[in-house]
Design a protein around this motif. Structure first.
Motif, short mmCIF file in Angstrom:
data_model
loop_
_atom_site.label_atom_id
_atom_site.label_comp_id
_atom_site.label_asym_id
_atom_site.label_seq_id
_atom_site.Cartn_x
_atom_site.Cartn_y
_atom_site.Cartn_z
N ILE A 1 -3.85 1.02 -2.64
CA ILE A 1 -3.29 -0.13 -3.35
C ILE A 1 -2.75 0.35 -4.70
N PRO A 2 -1.45 0.15 -4.97
CA PRO A 2 -0.84 0.72 -6.18
C PRO A 2 -1.55 0.37 -7.48
N VAL A 3 -2.08 -0.85 -7.62
CA VAL A 3 -2.72 -1.20 -8.90
C VAL A 3 -3.98 -0.36 -9.12
N PHE A 4 -4.64 0.06 -8.06
CA PHE A 4 -5.79 0.97 -8.20
C PHE A 4 -5.32 2.34 -8.69
N HIS A 5 -4.19 2.83 -8.16
CA HIS A 5 -3.63 4.10 -8.64
C HIS A 5 -3.37 4.01 -10.14
N MET A 6 -2.74 2.92 -10.55
CA MET A 6 -2.39 2.74 -11.96
C MET A 6 -3.65 2.65 -12.82
N PHE A 7 -4.64 1.94 -12.33
CA PHE A 7 -5.92 1.83 -13.04
C PHE A 7 -6.51 3.22 -13.27
N GLU B 1 -16.83 12.57 -12.41
CA GLU B 1 -16.87 11.12 -12.29
C GLU B 1 -15.53 10.57 -11.78
N TYR B 2 -14.45 11.16 -12.26
CA TYR B 2 -13.12 10.74 -11.82
C TYR B 2 -12.93 10.98 -10.33
N ASN B 3 -13.34 12.15 -9.86
CA ASN B 3 -13.21 12.46 -8.43
C ASN B 3 -14.05 11.51 -7.57
N VAL B 4 -15.25 11.18 -8.05
CA VAL B 4 -16.10 10.23 -7.31
C VAL B 4 -15.44 8.86 -7.29
N MET B 5 -14.80 8.45 -8.38
CA MET B 5 -14.11 7.16 -8.41
C MET B 5 -13.02 7.11 -7.34
N LEU B 6 -12.24 8.18 -7.21
CA LEU B 6 -11.20 8.23 -6.19
C LEU B 6 -11.81 8.16 -4.78
N GLN B 7 -12.93 8.86 -4.58
CA GLN B 7 -13.59 8.84 -3.27
C GLN B 7 -14.10 7.45 -2.93
N ILE B 8 -14.68 6.77 -3.92
CA ILE B 8 -15.18 5.41 -3.69
C ILE B 8 -14.03 4.47 -3.37
N GLY B 9 -12.91 4.63 -4.07
CA GLY B 9 -11.74 3.81 -3.77
C GLY B 9 -11.33 3.92 -2.31
N GLU B 10 -11.42 5.14 -1.78
CA GLU B 10 -11.11 5.37 -0.36
C GLU B 10 -12.11 4.64 0.53
N LYS B 11 -13.40 4.76 0.21
CA LYS B 11 -14.44 4.20 1.06
C LYS B 11 -14.45 2.68 1.08
N VAL B 12 -14.07 2.04 -0.03
CA VAL B 12 -14.10 0.57 -0.07
C VAL B 12 -12.74 -0.04 0.27
N LYS C 1 0.84 -1.20 0.00
CA LYS C 1 0.00 0.00 0.00
C LYS C 1 0.88 1.25 0.00
N GLU C 2 0.38 2.29 -0.64
CA GLU C 2 1.07 3.58 -0.66
C GLU C 2 0.06 4.68 -0.93
N LYS C 3 0.41 5.91 -0.58
CA LYS C 3 -0.47 7.04 -0.82
C LYS C 3 -0.56 7.33 -2.32
N PHE C 4 -1.73 7.77 -2.73
CA PHE C 4 -1.94 8.09 -4.15
C PHE C 4 -1.20 9.36 -4.52
N ASP C 5 -0.42 9.30 -5.57
CA ASP C 5 0.32 10.46 -6.07
C ASP C 5 -0.14 10.73 -7.50
N GLU C 6 -0.96 11.77 -7.67
CA GLU C 6 -1.53 12.09 -8.97
C GLU C 6 -0.46 12.34 -10.03
N ASP C 7 0.68 12.88 -9.60
CA ASP C 7 1.73 13.29 -10.55
C ASP C 7 2.75 12.19 -10.84
N LYS C 8 2.66 11.07 -10.14
CA LYS C 8 3.64 10.00 -10.36
C LYS C 8 3.36 9.31 -11.69
#
Length: 206
Positions: A192-198, A176-187, A125-132
């Motif tokens: 998880i890095p693969v979610f960041h990449m997705f 929609e993108y922002n909601v997707m990130l919020q849902i990722g947090e809630k669930v 697990k790692e923090k999401f980095d939008e610019d990475k």
């Protein structure tokens, strides 16, 4: 997205089965006292919550979005209801009507399902980095190294149809993108890095 057989297997996990039964009783008692819904079909409704949340990101559903949600719900129903009234599609109307009231509890059940279905604590697990930056080749290799069920969760939560999760170009609106990130947090998959990449396979519009 999940098949009805995978949903069957998931609700055989005791903690998921118990939480599904409790939430189903609460939801039906409050919203649709005469609704007959199996535990399988109710869990299918719960699985629809992220897709509904993204569809509602702009405040309402278009006809196209409603048709796409109905199509996805039918595929999750126990036994299939192509020519008959589909219980998940019918129950979804009650969820959409009071989505903000129920989505938190639905996401709690989905988080429990994620954490109960594989060795969640062992996942990097790692923090999401939008610019990475992430290369498509790195994303493909990372997907192949993940637990099968984790990839199925991501695809089921955030893809409308039976699309391949390995893609390097999808379009999505900013809300929609922002909601997707919020849902990722809630669930429970936001770190998880693969979610960041997705998420980075999407081209954000607007």
């Amino acid at each position: 997205m999940f098949t009805e057989y995978e949903i069957d297997s998931m609700i055989e996990i005791p903690e998921i089965a118990e939480a599904t039964m409790v939430l189903k009783k609460e939801f039906i008692r409050a919203e649709a006292p005469y609704l007959e819904l199996s535990d399988h079909d109710f869990f299918s409704l719960v699985m629809m919550a992220p897709t509904i949340g993204i569809a509602l990101a702009n405040g309402n559903l278009s006809l196209f979005e409603e048709l796409a949600l109905n199509k996805k719900a039918r595929k999750l129903s126990k036994g299939g209801y192509f020519m008959k009234k589909d219980p998940v599609v019918y129950a979804m109307k009650f969820l959409i009507r009071k989505y903000e009231q129920w989505c938190g509890k639905f996401y709690q059940l989905l988080r429990l399902s994620v954490e109960s279905s594989f060795h969640y604590e062992g996942i990097e697990k790692e923090k999401f980095d939008e610019d990475k930056p992430v290369s498509y080749e790195e994303y493909k290799r990372t997907v192949l190294r993940q637990p099968y069920i984790l990839i199925r969760f991501i695809a089921s939560f955030f893809l409308e149809n039976d699309e391949d999760i390995i893609s390097d170009h999808r379009n999505i609106g900013k809300s929609e993108y922002n909601v997707m990130l919020q849902i990722g947090e809630k669930v429970g998959i936001a770190e998880i890095p693969v979610f960041h990449m997705f998420c980075k396979t999407f081209v954000v519009k607007g």
